[in-house]
Scaffold this motif. Sequence first.
Motif, PDB file in Angstrom:
ATOM      1  N   ASP A 215       0.295  -1.058   0.090  1.00 47.79           N
ATOM      2  CA  ASP A 215       0.186   0.055   0.327  1.00 47.79           C
ATOM      3  C   ASP A 215       0.874   0.944  -0.286  1.00 47.79           C
ATOM      4  O   ASP A 215       1.587   1.640   0.854  1.00 47.79           O
ATOM      5  N   GLY A 216       0.334   1.875  -1.097  1.00 47.77           N
ATOM      6  CA  GLY A 216       1.364   3.698  -1.422  1.00 47.77           C
ATOM      7  C   GLY A 216       0.838   4.124  -1.866  1.00 47.77           C
ATOM      8  O   GLY A 216      -0.046   4.227  -2.664  1.00 47.77           O
ATOM      9  N   VAL A 217       1.739   5.296  -1.681  1.00 51.68           N
ATOM     10  CA  VAL A 217      -0.143   6.549  -1.246  1.00 51.68           C
ATOM     11  C   VAL A 217       1.147   7.955  -2.361  1.00 51.68           C
ATOM     12  O   VAL A 217       2.356   8.229  -1.725  1.00 51.68           O
ATOM     13  N   MET A 218       0.887   7.756  -3.705  1.00 50.66           N
ATOM     14  CA  MET A 218       1.907   8.379  -4.428  1.00 50.66           C
ATOM     15  C   MET A 218       1.459   9.856  -4.447  1.00 50.66           C
ATOM     16  O   MET A 218       0.127  10.482  -3.874  1.00 50.66           O
ATOM     17  N   VAL A 219       2.174  11.331  -3.666  1.00 49.51           N
ATOM     18  CA  VAL A 219       2.197  12.259  -2.990  1.00 49.51           C
ATOM     19  C   VAL A 219       2.359  13.833  -4.137  1.00 49.51           C
ATOM     20  O   VAL A 219       2.827  13.485  -4.849  1.00 49.51           O
ATOM     21  N   ASP A 220       1.862  15.004  -3.875  1.00 43.93           N
ATOM     22  CA  ASP A 220       2.679  16.405  -4.574  1.00 43.93           C
ATOM     23  C   ASP A 220       1.700  16.323  -6.014  1.00 43.93           C
ATOM     24  O   ASP A 220       2.299  16.643  -6.945  1.00 43.93           O
ATOM     25  N   LEU A 221       0.575  15.785  -6.433  1.00 41.55           N
ATOM     26  CA  LEU A 221       0.724  15.429  -6.990  1.00 41.55           C
ATOM     27  C   LEU A 221      -0.134  16.823  -8.063  1.00 41.55           C
ATOM     28  O   LEU A 221      -1.089  17.567  -7.674  1.00 41.55           O
ATOM     29  N   GLU A 222       0.145  17.327  -8.972  1.00 40.19           N
ATOM     30  CA  GLU A 222      -0.637  18.702  -9.944  1.00 40.19           C
ATOM     31  C   GLU A 222      -1.879  17.868 -10.810  1.00 40.19           C
ATOM     32  O   GLU A 222      -1.617  16.920 -10.876  1.00 40.19           O
ATOM     33  N   PRO A 223      -2.656  18.711 -10.333  1.00 41.29           N
ATOM     34  CA  PRO A 223      -4.373  18.493 -10.535  1.00 41.29           C
ATOM     35  C   PRO A 223      -4.390  18.819 -11.647  1.00 41.29           C
ATOM     36  O   PRO A 223      -4.026  19.245 -12.571  1.00 41.29           O
ATOM     37  N   GLY A 224      -5.085  17.522 -12.390  1.00 37.35           N
ATOM     38  CA  GLY A 224      -5.694  17.071 -13.807  1.00 37.35           C
ATOM     39  C   GLY A 224      -4.458  16.876 -14.518  1.00 37.35           C
ATOM     40  O   GLY A 224      -4.789  17.305 -15.966  1.00 37.35           O
ATOM     41  N   LYS A 225      -3.042  16.117 -14.212  1.00 33.31           N
ATOM     42  CA  LYS A 225      -2.328  15.933 -15.356  1.00 33.31           C
ATOM     43  C   LYS A 225      -2.031  14.678 -15.480  1.00 33.31           C
ATOM     44  O   LYS A 225      -2.668  13.625 -14.188  1.00 33.31           O
ATOM     45  N   ARG A 226      -1.734  14.333 -16.727  1.00 38.37           N
ATOM     46  CA  ARG A 226      -1.318  12.696 -16.637  1.00 38.37           C
ATOM     47  C   ARG A 226       0.474  11.601 -15.871  1.00 38.37           C
ATOM     48  O   ARG A 226       1.387  12.761 -16.196  1.00 38.37           O
ATOM     49  N   TYR A 227      -0.281  11.506 -15.662  1.00 33.67           N
ATOM     50  CA  TYR A 227       1.269  10.440 -14.614  1.00 33.67           C
ATOM     51  C   TYR A 227       1.336   9.008 -15.409  1.00 33.67           C
ATOM     52  O   TYR A 227       0.873   8.600 -15.348  1.00 33.67           O
ATOM     53  N   PHE A 228       2.701   8.385 -15.370  1.00 35.34           N
ATOM     54  CA  PHE A 228       2.722   6.817 -14.922  1.00 35.34           C
ATOM     55  C   PHE A 228       3.382   6.598 -14.283  1.00 35.34           C
ATOM     56  O   PHE A 228       4.384   7.644 -13.246  1.00 35.34           O
ATOM     57  N   THR A 243      -0.975   3.851 -16.451  1.00 32.39           N
ATOM     58  CA  THR A 243      -0.945   5.925 -16.499  1.00 32.39           C
ATOM     59  C   THR A 243      -2.303   6.051 -16.075  1.00 32.39           C
ATOM     60  O   THR A 243      -2.984   5.372 -15.723  1.00 32.39           O
ATOM     61  N   PHE A 244      -1.890   6.858 -15.245  1.00 30.22           N
ATOM     62  CA  PHE A 244      -3.466   8.155 -14.335  1.00 30.22           C
ATOM     63  C   PHE A 244      -3.933   9.330 -14.919  1.00 30.22           C
ATOM     64  O   PHE A 244      -2.684   9.569 -14.647  1.00 30.22           O
ATOM     65  N   VAL A 245      -4.958   9.768 -15.282  1.00 32.30           N
ATOM     66  CA  VAL A 245      -5.284  11.710 -14.614  1.00 32.30           C
ATOM     67  C   VAL A 245      -5.408  11.673 -13.657  1.00 32.30           C
ATOM     68  O   VAL A 245      -6.385  11.141 -12.338  1.00 32.30           O
ATOM     69  N   SER A 246      -4.982  13.059 -12.953  1.00 32.19           N
ATOM     70  CA  SER A 246      -5.146  13.045 -11.639  1.00 32.19           C
ATOM     71  C   SER A 246      -6.157  13.500 -11.081  1.00 32.19           C
ATOM     72  O   SER A 246      -6.487  14.348 -11.796  1.00 32.19           O
ATOM     73  N   PRO A 247      -6.668  13.452  -9.993  1.00 32.57           N
ATOM     74  CA  PRO A 247      -7.546  13.958  -9.915  1.00 32.57           C
ATOM     75  C   PRO A 247      -7.757  15.684  -9.123  1.00 32.57           C
ATOM     76  O   PRO A 247      -6.737  16.022  -9.042  1.00 32.57           O
TER      77      PRO A 247
END
Length: 654
Positions: A215-228, A243-247
């Motif tokens: 169980d891990g948590v990706m942090v400090d995501l910019e809103p509405g950006k595609r991450y890999f 890949t996902f798009v951050s909320p």
Amino acid sequence: MNSFFFFFLFCFFLINPSVSTPPSLSLSTTSLSKSNNSVTITWSRVDSPSQLDWLGIYSPPDSPLRNFIGYLFLNNSPNWEYGSGSVTIPLINLRSRYKIRIFRWTESEIIPTRLDHDHNPLPQPKHLLAETEEFGFGPGHGPDQIHLALTGGRGEMRVMFVSGGGRESVVRYGLRSGRMDRVVGTRVGRYEREDMCDSPANSSVGWRDPGFIHDGVMVDLEPGKRYFYKVGSDAEGWSNTFTFVSPDENSSETIAFLYGDMGTSTPYNTYIRTQEESLSTIRWIARDIESLGDKPALISHIGDISYARGYSWVWDHFFNQIEPVASKVPYHVCIGNHEYDWPLQPWKPDWAMYIYAKDGGGECGVPYSLKFNMPGNSSAPTGSRAPATRNLYYSFNFGVVHFVYLSTETNFLKGSEQYEFLKNDLESVDRVKTPFVVVQGHRPMYTTSNEARDHPIREKMLEHLEHLLVDNKVNLALWGHVHRYERFCPITNFTCGSGPVHVVIGMAGADWQPIWAPRSNHPDMPVYPQPSHSIYRGGEFGYTKLFANRERLTLTYIGNHDGEMHDRVEILATGEVVNGKMTNLASGEVKVGIDDGKGKEGKTSILWYVKGACVLLFGLLVGYLVGYMSRSKKEVVTNKEWIPLKTTEEHNSS
């Protein structure tokens, strides 16, 4: 001496022509690299082949012969009657090796008490004909069962996965696939056989090592950006890159895919019925997610998740099956009877003695609680060595919608912790920020299913929870458990006109309920008319899609048989409900017609009556014209006949 021995053998086979070479069994590979890789099993020289000859799948390979995880009959191969054939099976990584065995089985050896979930006899391993060598997944294959979830925190995305060794693993992520330079560690957990509450979950036939849950948590995501991102370690290998798009907390729209009772499919028969239709549900949703481009979305699965019912490997199949979508968008759940219910569950009031049964297969909520990690910290003790049941009730904002999840399997009565959570949560929603509120739970508050056993729980939900939904102007209430789609009018106390729109969405895969027409072997089953507050009932498998902006929330029902919309309802931010219509064309074809605001359905819109009153004031000529135009409109079709969705004898399958 050797010449004499071979001469003796030659004479022996010449005199005894019935003695033949034993059957052979071979594999196309002994080393698989990733879950869902396939292996081909080939056999030959099976004497006098029978319709009941079967192939058993074993993992671990030293499992007792009667404890196979799955089986196929040799007649699945087109050449089986000649004593040879082959089958190709995709296998998943169960963190142990496999072995395949083939058996002879005769009708006289059927054991009437050893049955599968459909009351069919389970094969008996009395006559072993041949077995393969051990085989499995090679080293460095990396973790699998990757799935995302929201944490409730800004700029965060949770990722969970399973490994075999439990060594330190990390999540690497970034805004470019070639530069995933951010790294977070994972918390590792697992559960043991002794944590299960009953059989088959804690028996030798149902229990398998569940692996280690990361169980891990990706942090400090910019809103509405595609991450890999990818997960794993150099020691145990890495997953593929996902890949996902951050909320975006300030987004002016919301997209979600919602359903209940999906289950999973296995490429072989097993002790319980699995849900082949679940594959279609995932495929269509994968199509829809792909079409979104860079828009964030989520999936909501409201109870009866995998239908493992105590057979551990079914959970593994489920998470591998949803990985193509759950690795791209957050996958949110609430607890259902097939994740939890067991005879000694802590909350079982007198009125619910026959409601909460053995549907959980002895799991008592443990796999559900540890394999998912939903926002909030709701939990309830199991009253046993098993860890507390988690992920019971929680809420979060996603764009313009406030989503609330409830547990219908634990205490929700007035004065309970869950009741207080729901009351406080609904009263504190900022309707400027999230103009729409969607409440979800497993067992329905409203349904026209003829399920006598569930009647007491519906009464209690209406008594204790409905006023909270009505007083706080909840827009939409979604439920599962009944394996059909059914939409109601805006309703309070069985009266149309105000209140949430209730929709049953338990049609994603589970199929063991009567069809709409009486079955030939149950001609005595009554047919039930559709009441006026039930606007639309659908018998097709499928799912729903929610799209909302600041002015309007639209829920559509999409059928798996064609991937098209079959029902639609629109809810305005003002609270007004605009129904989609099913129109009956002259050809008999049924299509969807969308209200244009001039003729909204009478069951749910006051404007229809206002319009009618105004028309009367216009006089005979205008009245004639309006009447002529109204008659030309297609009328709403409601299916006035159906049979009960569940019978008492089928209750434990819901």
